[in-house]
Motif scaffolding. Sequence first.
Motif, PDB file in Angstrom:
ATOM      1  N   MET A 195     -22.451 -30.071  11.080  1.00 49.01           N
ATOM      2  CA  MET A 195     -21.777 -31.341  11.335  1.00 49.01           C
ATOM      3  C   MET A 195     -20.578 -31.515  10.418  1.00 49.01           C
ATOM      4  O   MET A 195     -19.494 -31.944  10.839  1.00 49.01           O
ATOM      5  CB  MET A 195     -22.762 -32.491  11.146  1.00 49.01           C
ATOM      6  CG  MET A 195     -22.148 -33.886  11.300  1.00 49.01           C
ATOM      7  SD  MET A 195     -21.546 -34.594   9.744  1.00 49.01           S
ATOM      8  CE  MET A 195     -23.091 -35.066   9.001  1.00 49.01           C
ATOM      9  N   GLY A 196     -20.747 -31.185   9.135  1.00 50.92           N
ATOM     10  CA  GLY A 196     -19.642 -31.311   8.191  1.00 50.92           C
ATOM     11  C   GLY A 196     -18.469 -30.434   8.587  1.00 50.92           C
ATOM     12  O   GLY A 196     -17.303 -30.861   8.519  1.00 50.92           O
ATOM     13  N   GLU A 197     -18.760 -29.201   9.005  1.00 54.34           N
ATOM     14  CA  GLU A 197     -17.679 -28.313   9.436  1.00 54.34           C
ATOM     15  C   GLU A 197     -16.957 -28.872  10.649  1.00 54.34           C
ATOM     16  O   GLU A 197     -15.720 -28.875  10.718  1.00 54.34           O
ATOM     17  CB  GLU A 197     -18.253 -26.931   9.769  1.00 54.34           C
ATOM     18  CG  GLU A 197     -18.717 -26.136   8.565  1.00 54.34           C
ATOM     19  CD  GLU A 197     -19.134 -24.725   8.958  1.00 54.34           C
ATOM     20  OE1 GLU A 197     -18.441 -24.137   9.829  1.00 54.34           O
ATOM     21  OE2 GLU A 197     -20.143 -24.227   8.438  1.00 54.34           O
ATOM     22  N   VAL A 198     -17.720 -29.346  11.636  1.00 54.33           N
ATOM     23  CA  VAL A 198     -17.114 -29.863  12.862  1.00 54.33           C
ATOM     24  C   VAL A 198     -16.267 -31.090  12.558  1.00 54.33           C
ATOM     25  O   VAL A 198     -15.136 -31.223  13.056  1.00 54.33           O
ATOM     26  CB  VAL A 198     -18.212 -30.193  13.899  1.00 54.33           C
ATOM     27  CG1 VAL A 198     -17.620 -30.943  15.092  1.00 54.33           C
ATOM     28  CG2 VAL A 198     -18.895 -28.918  14.369  1.00 54.33           C
ATOM     29  N   ARG A 199     -16.791 -31.989  11.736  1.00 53.64           N
ATOM     30  CA  ARG A 199     -16.047 -33.225  11.437  1.00 53.64           C
ATOM     31  C   ARG A 199     -14.748 -32.915  10.697  1.00 53.64           C
ATOM     32  O   ARG A 199     -13.687 -33.481  11.014  1.00 53.64           O
ATOM     33  CB  ARG A 199     -16.918 -34.156  10.608  1.00 53.64           C
ATOM     34  CG  ARG A 199     -16.179 -35.402  10.172  1.00 53.64           C
ATOM     35  CD  ARG A 199     -17.054 -36.389   9.442  1.00 53.64           C
ATOM     36  NE  ARG A 199     -16.212 -37.381   8.784  1.00 53.64           N
ATOM     37  CZ  ARG A 199     -15.942 -37.410   7.491  1.00 53.64           C
ATOM     38  NH1 ARG A 199     -16.461 -36.496   6.680  1.00 53.64           N
ATOM     39  NH2 ARG A 199     -15.134 -38.328   6.991  1.00 53.64           N
ATOM     40  N   HIS A 200     -14.813 -32.012   9.704  1.00 55.08           N
ATOM     41  CA  HIS A 200     -13.594 -31.696   8.949  1.00 55.08           C
ATOM     42  C   HIS A 200     -12.592 -30.931   9.814  1.00 55.08           C
ATOM     43  O   HIS A 200     -11.365 -31.153   9.696  1.00 55.08           O
ATOM     44  CB  HIS A 200     -13.949 -30.898   7.698  1.00 55.08           C
ATOM     45  CG  HIS A 200     -14.663 -31.707   6.666  1.00 55.08           C
ATOM     46  ND1 HIS A 200     -14.169 -32.886   6.174  1.00 55.08           N
ATOM     47  CD2 HIS A 200     -15.855 -31.506   6.016  1.00 55.08           C
ATOM     48  CE1 HIS A 200     -15.008 -33.396   5.283  1.00 55.08           C
ATOM     49  NE2 HIS A 200     -16.040 -32.574   5.172  1.00 55.08           N
ATOM     50  N   ALA A 201     -13.083 -30.064  10.683  1.00 49.31           N
ATOM     51  CA  ALA A 201     -12.176 -29.360  11.607  1.00 49.31           C
ATOM     52  C   ALA A 201     -11.533 -30.349  12.567  1.00 49.31           C
ATOM     53  O   ALA A 201     -10.333 -30.250  12.880  1.00 49.31           O
ATOM     54  CB  ALA A 201     -12.943 -28.286  12.374  1.00 49.31           C
ATOM     55  N   LEU A 202     -12.309 -31.315  13.032  1.00 47.01           N
ATOM     56  CA  LEU A 202     -11.783 -32.357  13.915  1.00 47.01           C
ATOM     57  C   LEU A 202     -10.626 -33.095  13.243  1.00 47.01           C
ATOM     58  O   LEU A 202      -9.553 -33.307  13.848  1.00 47.01           O
ATOM     59  CB  LEU A 202     -12.907 -33.327  14.281  1.00 47.01           C
ATOM     60  CG  LEU A 202     -12.511 -34.660  14.923  1.00 47.01           C
ATOM     61  CD1 LEU A 202     -11.921 -34.430  16.295  1.00 47.01           C
ATOM     62  CD2 LEU A 202     -13.728 -35.573  15.024  1.00 47.01           C
ATOM     63  N   GLY A 246      -3.503 -32.811  20.893  1.00 44.70           N
ATOM     64  CA  GLY A 246      -4.092 -33.813  21.775  1.00 44.70           C
ATOM     65  C   GLY A 246      -5.601 -33.704  21.795  1.00 44.70           C
ATOM     66  O   GLY A 246      -6.197 -32.746  21.272  1.00 44.70           O
ATOM     67  N   LEU A 247      -6.251 -34.665  22.462  1.00 41.60           N
ATOM     68  CA  LEU A 247      -7.720 -34.707  22.448  1.00 41.60           C
ATOM     69  C   LEU A 247      -8.337 -33.456  23.062  1.00 41.60           C
ATOM     70  O   LEU A 247      -9.287 -32.890  22.508  1.00 41.60           O
ATOM     71  CB  LEU A 247      -8.211 -35.955  23.187  1.00 41.60           C
ATOM     72  CG  LEU A 247      -7.790 -37.312  22.608  1.00 41.60           C
ATOM     73  CD1 LEU A 247      -8.514 -38.438  23.336  1.00 41.60           C
ATOM     74  CD2 LEU A 247      -8.061 -37.377  21.115  1.00 41.60           C
ATOM     75  N   VAL A 248      -7.823 -33.016  24.204  1.00 39.76           N
ATOM     76  CA  VAL A 248      -8.400 -31.829  24.857  1.00 39.76           C
ATOM     77  C   VAL A 248      -8.163 -30.588  24.005  1.00 39.76           C
ATOM     78  O   VAL A 248      -9.052 -29.731  23.869  1.00 39.76           O
ATOM     79  CB  VAL A 248      -7.816 -31.668  26.274  1.00 39.76           C
ATOM     80  CG1 VAL A 248      -8.310 -30.357  26.909  1.00 39.76           C
ATOM     81  CG2 VAL A 248      -8.210 -32.851  27.153  1.00 39.76           C
ATOM     82  N   ALA A 249      -6.981 -30.491  23.405  1.00 34.14           N
ATOM     83  CA  ALA A 249      -6.693 -29.343  22.539  1.00 34.14           C
ATOM     84  C   ALA A 249      -7.611 -29.345  21.317  1.00 34.14           C
ATOM     85  O   ALA A 249      -8.073 -28.276  20.865  1.00 34.14           O
ATOM     86  CB  ALA A 249      -5.230 -29.366  22.110  1.00 34.14           C
ATOM     87  N   ILE A 250      -7.875 -30.517  20.791  1.00 38.87           N
ATOM     88  CA  ILE A 250      -8.815 -30.602  19.662  1.00 38.87           C
ATOM     89  C   ILE A 250     -10.179 -30.099  20.077  1.00 38.87           C
ATOM     90  O   ILE A 250     -10.818 -29.302  19.365  1.00 38.87           O
ATOM     91  CB  ILE A 250      -8.896 -32.049  19.145  1.00 38.87           C
ATOM     92  CG1 ILE A 250      -7.585 -32.453  18.472  1.00 38.87           C
ATOM     93  CG2 ILE A 250     -10.059 -32.197  18.152  1.00 38.87           C
ATOM     94  CD1 ILE A 250      -7.534 -33.919  18.065  1.00 38.87           C
ATOM     95  N   LEU A 251     -10.659 -30.544  21.244  1.00 40.31           N
ATOM     96  CA  LEU A 251     -11.983 -30.114  21.718  1.00 40.31           C
ATOM     97  C   LEU A 251     -11.999 -28.615  22.002  1.00 40.31           C
ATOM     98  O   LEU A 251     -13.007 -27.941  21.738  1.00 40.31           O
ATOM     99  CB  LEU A 251     -12.376 -30.903  22.970  1.00 40.31           C
ATOM    100  CG  LEU A 251     -12.673 -32.397  22.756  1.00 40.31           C
ATOM    101  CD1 LEU A 251     -13.010 -33.080  24.075  1.00 40.31           C
ATOM    102  CD2 LEU A 251     -13.820 -32.581  21.770  1.00 40.31           C
ATOM    103  N   ASP A 252     -10.906 -28.063  22.535  1.00 38.13           N
ATOM    104  CA  ASP A 252     -10.856 -26.610  22.773  1.00 38.13           C
ATOM    105  C   ASP A 252     -10.981 -25.838  21.462  1.00 38.13           C
ATOM    106  O   ASP A 252     -11.680 -24.816  21.384  1.00 38.13           O
ATOM    107  CB  ASP A 252      -9.547 -26.243  23.475  1.00 38.13           C
ATOM    108  CG  ASP A 252      -9.541 -26.609  24.952  1.00 38.13           C
ATOM    109  OD1 ASP A 252     -10.649 -26.766  25.514  1.00 38.13           O
ATOM    110  OD2 ASP A 252      -8.450 -26.743  25.527  1.00 38.13           O
TER     111      ASP A 252
END
Length: 516
Positions: free
Chosen positions: A357-364, A373-379
């Motif tokens: 979770m920490g990795e995902v949140r900091h990468a986000l 953009g939002l889709v690019a972030i999710l990709d």
Amino acid sequence: MPEPAATILIVDDLEASRYLAGSWLRRNGYHVVEAATGGAGIEAVAEHRPDLVLLDVNLPDISGIEVCERIKADPATSAIPVIHMSATAIETDDRTHGLNRGADGYLIEPVAPAELVAVVESALRYHRARAVAELLAHRLTKLTEATLAINSATTFDGFLAAVAAGAAAIFAAPATALATTSQGSVRTASAAEDHRQSAGTEPAELDTLTTSLLQPHLRTAVSGGHELAWRPGRSSTIVLARAKPGADVVCVAVDDAVAATDQDRDVLIQLGQVSALAADALRTLSRERDLAVALQRSLLPRSLPSSRELPMAARYLPASRHTEIGGDFYEVTELDGRLLIAVGDVSGHSLDAALVMGEVRHALRAYAVEGHGLVAILDRLDAVVSRFHPEGLTTACLLLVDPATGSTEVACAGHIPPLLADAAGPRFLEIRGPLLGVGLPRPESTKIELPVGTLVLLITDGLIERSGRDLDAGMAALAGAVAHDANLEALCDELLDEFGRDAQDDIALLAFRREA
């Protein structure tokens, strides 16, 4: 403490017989009570609870055989030894009949004084040994029950309550338990003989006594390898125990209804040992929980942005009361006048889930700051999860909000969509998208407008998902509990209270409203 003199009840219609037997017994230190009839004897048994009954077989009102049967039929007196005495019913059949009907012995009169005293002492020795064995068995049973309750306690107050209640049940006397928490504060709990429990800041006599034993200058009494201390006294019997040298002391005190016998000592010390080990485990668990809390909080936002145009509130609730490590998160990042608001969920509630979770949140946050953009972030998050954490299921819901205009973009990755509530009522947005880490193409983000007064609620599925209940039913129930004009802080607390009490998974929720 010396044993008190045994009480002997003599039931005989002949005054001379009562006088002779009583005189012999009194000279040998016994307390004697006399009765002249069977009825008076039964009343004397109920009143005096003698340690032994010398009972004439031939009584004027009730047969001594029947008196014996009544004594043995009453659970409160059945253990009292009864010795028949007779000068007429002396045949083998008479003696056999009396013994078969409940008597513990049979004496033929006239009986020599030495024989009478010897028979009485023999019967009392057996009676006392049996009573001690039965009491010890009862206390060991209660000790086993107390051990289970003590080791099942999940809080320090619950642990102390279990210790006090266990001691009160074992010894049938008021008891107090006292120990120090991992933070060094002294906590206490008391229980009466009927298991009523109490705790508070106004200590009773036992509380005061046990508290004094934990003062620093008295802790040395159990240092230097002496793990246990035993202190019988006029007002209490106390055991001090600790799990290992240097550990904090647990104190268990029982009032003066408990005699300081070897059996009592052993049972109370065992209770102290069990309590000390359980307290040490709870202190360790508490320290681990404190570390977990610190880690969890370090992985979540320290605070939310303060905005008059877009006030918000957020909550995180762990799946277990014993730990706050989990995979749910929320995030708010300021981006040149706009706010990126997100919630996400890494499957599981463990240290591994929290680290992912920490990795995902900091990468986000990093991808958002780079201007994607939002889709690019999710990709990009999808690629991170797929490469480094393919075994985990990760979901997220992202909103990019302009507080000034209400213009908003929304994108989901396998997550519950946002709930919008306005004057027309609450509704979930119809937005879908694949989980992170599966490498599937994503739809474009959805653009919406948030009119002034619109409330938005983002949640993780732990709030509404329950075993045996359809997720759509949970979403419908949640929508029915949200009003667009609700106080945000109160709404978060109310939702956790209504939906989160029996949660089996972590819960993260974030609510905001666009204001004028």
